[in-house]
Design an enzyme around this catalytic site. Structure first.
Site, PDB file in Angstrom:
ATOM      1  N   LYS A  12     -48.958 -13.884 -39.641  1.00 15.29           N
ATOM      2  CA  LYS A  12     -49.665 -12.854 -38.872  1.00 15.29           C
ATOM      3  C   LYS A  12     -48.767 -12.496 -37.696  1.00 15.29           C
ATOM      4  O   LYS A  12     -48.324 -13.373 -36.955  1.00 15.29           O
ATOM      5  CB  LYS A  12     -50.991 -13.401 -38.352  1.00 15.29           C
ATOM      6  CG  LYS A  12     -51.929 -12.320 -37.854  1.00 15.29           C
ATOM      7  CD  LYS A  12     -52.404 -11.427 -38.998  1.00 15.29           C
ATOM      8  CE  LYS A  12     -53.904 -11.274 -39.062  1.00 15.29           C
ATOM      9  NZ  LYS A  12     -54.333 -10.709 -40.351  1.00 15.29           N
ATOM     10  N   THR A  58     -53.680 -15.122 -43.381  1.00 15.21           N
ATOM     11  CA  THR A  58     -53.116 -14.758 -42.075  1.00 15.21           C
ATOM     12  C   THR A  58     -54.236 -14.575 -41.057  1.00 15.21           C
ATOM     13  O   THR A  58     -54.017 -14.751 -39.865  1.00 15.21           O
ATOM     14  CB  THR A  58     -52.243 -13.496 -42.184  1.00 15.21           C
ATOM     15  OG1 THR A  58     -53.044 -12.360 -42.511  1.00 15.21           O
ATOM     16  CG2 THR A  58     -51.141 -13.677 -43.213  1.00 15.21           C
ATOM     17  N   ARG A 175     -15.778   2.045 -14.056  1.00 17.67           N
ATOM     18  CA  ARG A 175     -16.826   2.713 -14.821  1.00 17.67           C
ATOM     19  C   ARG A 175     -18.163   2.065 -14.489  1.00 17.67           C
ATOM     20  O   ARG A 175     -18.229   0.961 -13.942  1.00 17.67           O
ATOM     21  CB  ARG A 175     -16.556   2.592 -16.324  1.00 17.67           C
ATOM     22  CG  ARG A 175     -16.573   1.164 -16.839  1.00 17.67           C
ATOM     23  CD  ARG A 175     -16.517   1.114 -18.374  1.00 17.67           C
ATOM     24  NE  ARG A 175     -16.576  -0.285 -18.838  1.00 17.67           N
ATOM     25  CZ  ARG A 175     -16.656  -0.663 -20.103  1.00 17.67           C
ATOM     26  NH1 ARG A 175     -16.645   0.235 -21.069  1.00 17.67           N
ATOM     27  NH2 ARG A 175     -16.727  -1.944 -20.427  1.00 17.67           N
ATOM     28  N   GLN A 221     -17.626  -7.705 -23.493  1.00 17.76           N
ATOM     29  CA  GLN A 221     -17.508  -9.002 -24.159  1.00 17.76           C
ATOM     30  C   GLN A 221     -17.249 -10.106 -23.134  1.00 17.76           C
ATOM     31  O   GLN A 221     -17.829 -11.201 -23.220  1.00 17.76           O
ATOM     32  CB  GLN A 221     -16.351  -8.988 -25.175  1.00 17.76           C
ATOM     33  CG  GLN A 221     -16.624  -8.246 -26.468  1.00 17.76           C
ATOM     34  CD  GLN A 221     -16.252  -6.768 -26.402  1.00 17.76           C
ATOM     35  OE1 GLN A 221     -16.259  -6.164 -25.317  1.00 17.76           O
ATOM     36  NE2 GLN A 221     -15.939  -6.177 -27.546  1.00 17.76           N
ATOM     37  N   HIS A 249     -23.675   3.913 -22.446  1.00 24.56           N
ATOM     38  CA  HIS A 249     -22.555   4.651 -21.866  1.00 24.56           C
ATOM     39  C   HIS A 249     -23.030   5.657 -20.814  1.00 24.56           C
ATOM     40  O   HIS A 249     -23.928   6.466 -21.071  1.00 24.56           O
ATOM     41  CB  HIS A 249     -21.778   5.380 -22.958  1.00 24.56           C
ATOM     42  CG  HIS A 249     -21.353   4.488 -24.073  1.00 24.56           C
ATOM     43  ND1 HIS A 249     -20.550   3.382 -23.883  1.00 24.56           N
ATOM     44  CD2 HIS A 249     -21.624   4.516 -25.417  1.00 24.56           C
ATOM     45  CE1 HIS A 249     -20.334   2.783 -25.055  1.00 24.56           C
ATOM     46  NE2 HIS A 249     -20.986   3.448 -25.998  1.00 24.56           N
TER      47      HIS A 249
END
Lengths: 296, 296, 296, 296
Positions: A12, A58, A175, A221, A249
């Site tokens: 469920k 369920t 950035r 990363q 971005h």
């Protein structure tokens, strides 16, 4: 060659439960959960012949979630998941594995005339998560968070990357770095559980955010690895951190057609496509995660 | 013990591309795709030191998707994914594995005054999917569909299930069975690819729907198995079918307070919680799927 | 009878812009907006004959939003909307009315090692809104918020309501009251604008939340009126408050089949259907809102 | 000046009901609805004093929707809305206006071994809509559709538009035109209702799509007008058509950096921002729509 039943499970999903704890008639605590249970075991009969004798409906899983939500005191979601998983495996001989996935929506007290209100709340951002599996190979728990958006407006570079005939991206020394953190951290099976699940969660969350903010980023990363490493370095009982970081971005808008230079001020926020960085940081000696652990 | 980098990958997600093929100036074909690429390999340097020399920017992946989308003729999405995966592994020594996930949105021609219109379409329901992985262990392809909602208003029972102190569900001999099908089917690595990916897809889709409709259901698990088995029985080159079937519960409304019996006529359609049945049907002799295959 | 062109407008919707203000190289402010512009005027030619001589392309509207986002200092969204609306009406003879709808996503500084971080943020809950119209009848501004979820676990009753043959609801003296507030408040056209749009917004938001919390509720309608009245009572320059309050029903779970009483502890959180309470509180002498004011 | 209650209404939103009509034990019809009811009238007491004596609980509205959904035969959604609206105004003296908004999700029979299946369906794209108001000024009905995506890959130009210093858009003689149609058409109050609501709906839907396809477009505004005019021209009993057409921009990808010309083949599909064209086409002699008509 014969066609056979492969791996399967059922459950469920998204049982929504609000738990009010009435310390006094007007002084309350609130816990707002979304719980999903999934079971597996000896379920060939229902798949192959429609014989449901070993099927726990369920609807029963839903009932158990609500019944157990009355536990006093209501524990942290990790402990609540452990109780639920234990119940299903212990109560049903045909079930050998129970997976429980829990989301907790955070609420903060509304500021009233005389301080934080005793029984009125407003939703805060972000979601706390936990996952539990109990199966033949043991019991494993992960904690985590999702929907936590973060942004740095400087302190992020991206250059020195591999180029080829399809490269048009310009390298950048400054950035915006923006992502929505989805993180899970797995508790060691061979060690003691944290004394305080809530304190462990808050420490990991705060470390993830602070590390995102304070890491000078050369790539998302690198930021990912640094975030995971920081969590592991602080909490010995954790074995592994998984991070999923979409790169939202932000593109500097070219305002030169209108005679305006744009020195890192006005950015277009894009939706799609987006970068997607997924990675794991772990202790070298940690056993691998159980295959059924519900990290997601 | 040392903290180390574990499994990781990165890519560009949800590159949205529409491809128009102009057979004549006014007679067109349309293909509407959402493509996600994810790469892995020797990426420790960027994670540990922010050295991006081995990083193919995700922006480059986006460019490659658009550039390859001009292939003439534009192939089926499975073949398109194979071409993309091959490119990334072949072009970049640091990348050993490429995963490509593709969604195709179906469009049908608008009925015009003189028949199907040559360059105007309307969106149909459902999504076609494909996933490709190319890595050290080989190449593997799965096809699939998602967002295909189906409903049977009879021919579905659920009884004889396991009961305990938390059981309140009543057994039923006649219920609505409704789900939204998410299915993936994996092509054998050791056999020939289908001669016609499109024909293979259409056959699998039609079989899934027809089998859902024509199976007298004793449980959604049984329906799931029967659907998967039917697809494998018809297409020798398939190794395995994965199905994810949410159970959209339809509850007979109690109209007796208003003096109206309700003999299976008026149902409340519920959102949450829902049952969630997940299972795999496979050939007994099929090799396991590659770990990196993007089924989802 | 002749077929004619009726009311019409067109624009660019959901221009997403992030504005970074660099107080120093590392000390920044962040503003994250979603701006929609819609224009109307003498636009019959493009509708009837495809003559676009009087059409300002929506792409131009997008460009103007980005160009104006560089204003220093970047003003409150209400003022930003006023500047945009004035530009479009002034710059284009064919345009007599400009509507601007603005959403602002709140970000709060991440807690760093040495206090709030100077250029890293995390998203907070809720959305701030503003709407501006500039047309032949004048200029009007509304402010508002959306997506602010609130919940009281006691202090809410509902009884004494009208009953008939379709009534099955039981009256209650203690229920959870939960809603997601969508509110807009209109500034008087004949009065001075607030000296500080931001302070006015914060005051209204805090009052809405505090009043929700501290009102003993006999109906969500009563709570709605009390919330709107409190905002008007505090800010003389406001003419009208509009509130849209979905009633997120929380239903006490019947745990008696499991031998557990449930004295207001465990609740099922429901999604659909939901109550929907919409109402306006206004000053008796306030002129009606302009028809084109973008409250939504 | 005194603070007073302004316009208000309340109701139950998104009552989800599936209606099965059993022609025989296995031969069925299916109707899948989302119904929202909203009432207004003499409701000052509950707002100002929490006195609910004139409040029909929203739970009662839900019950009425389910009870009336058993009508045999189940009528078209326009007629179903009329019956619901009449009930609420007639049954409750304090209620003077009832608004009903209805969505119908289309299902088509699954292709079985022996033709269309008698009791199994799959969801088709798009949504049918209706809105009804019954109040002191009379009764009014609109029909409509939503979520119908259409695309033309040629036959669309956009040039000759107004330019200024913020213009960077290039004129084009050939572009993709794509939108998701949201349309409502209002039936004349002074005329006869259509003999067959379903036939009227199908005719309007088919005309909207065919006209979109076959109109050579010089602007989306022109397409909008032509679509609305075509519907009115065919159905005398309609007074007005409202269209909301987002412009889903498809941008030709610049493949020249990779040495590939792109003659209208590969397009980036964008999400935000988007153009948004809203307009009304009406008969010159039609009375204005009632203010409370739920077009949305």
């Amino acid at each position: 060659m014969a066609i056979v039943l492969g791996p399967n499970r059922y459950g469920k999903a998204e049982v929504r439960v609000a738990r009010v704890t009435r310390t006094t008639a007007t002084d309350h605590e609130l816990c707002d959960l979304d719980v999903s249970v999934s079971l597996s075991g000896d379920l060939a009969d229902t798949h192959l012949r429609g014989d449901n004798a070993r099927v726990v409906p369920t609807d029963t899983m839903r009932a158990v979630v609500y019944a157990f939500a009355q536990d006093r005191p209501l524990p942290a979601i990790e402990e609540f998941g452990l109780r639920l998983a234990r119940h299903f495996v212990d109560a049903h001989a045909s079930i050998d594995t129970a997976r429980v996935r829990l989301l907790e929506y955070p609420w903060v007290r509304i500021a009233g005339t005389h301080g934080p209100h005793p029984h009125a709340w407003t939703r805060a951002a972000g979601v706390r998560r936990a996952g539990v599996v109990r199966g033949p190979e043991g019991v494993e728990v992960c904690s985590g968070l999702a929907d936590v958006s973060v942004l740095k407006s400087t302190g992020s570079e991206f250059h020195g990357f591999s180029t080829d005939r399809y490269t048009t991206l310009a390298p950048t020394r400054d950035r915006i770095l923006a992502t929505t953190v989805r993180a899970g951290w797995r508790h060691r099976r061979d060690g003691a559980a944290p004394a305080d699940w809530d304190a462990s969660f808050r420490a990991a969350r705060d470390t993830l955010l602070r590390t995102f903010a304070e890491t000078h980023s050369l790539s998302l990363q690198q930021t990912l690895y640094t975030m995971g490493e920081a969590v592991l370095a602080e909490q010995e009982h954790l074995a592994e951190v998984r991070l999923t970081l979409p790169n939202h971005h932000h593109v500097e808008v070219d305002l030169s057609p209108f005679g305006q230079p744009n020195p890192g001020e006005v950015y277009q926020v894009t939706d799609r496509p987006y970068g997607l960085i997924e990675g794991t940081v772990r202790r070298g000696d940690a056993a691998p995660a159980l295959a059924d652990l519900p990290w997601e």
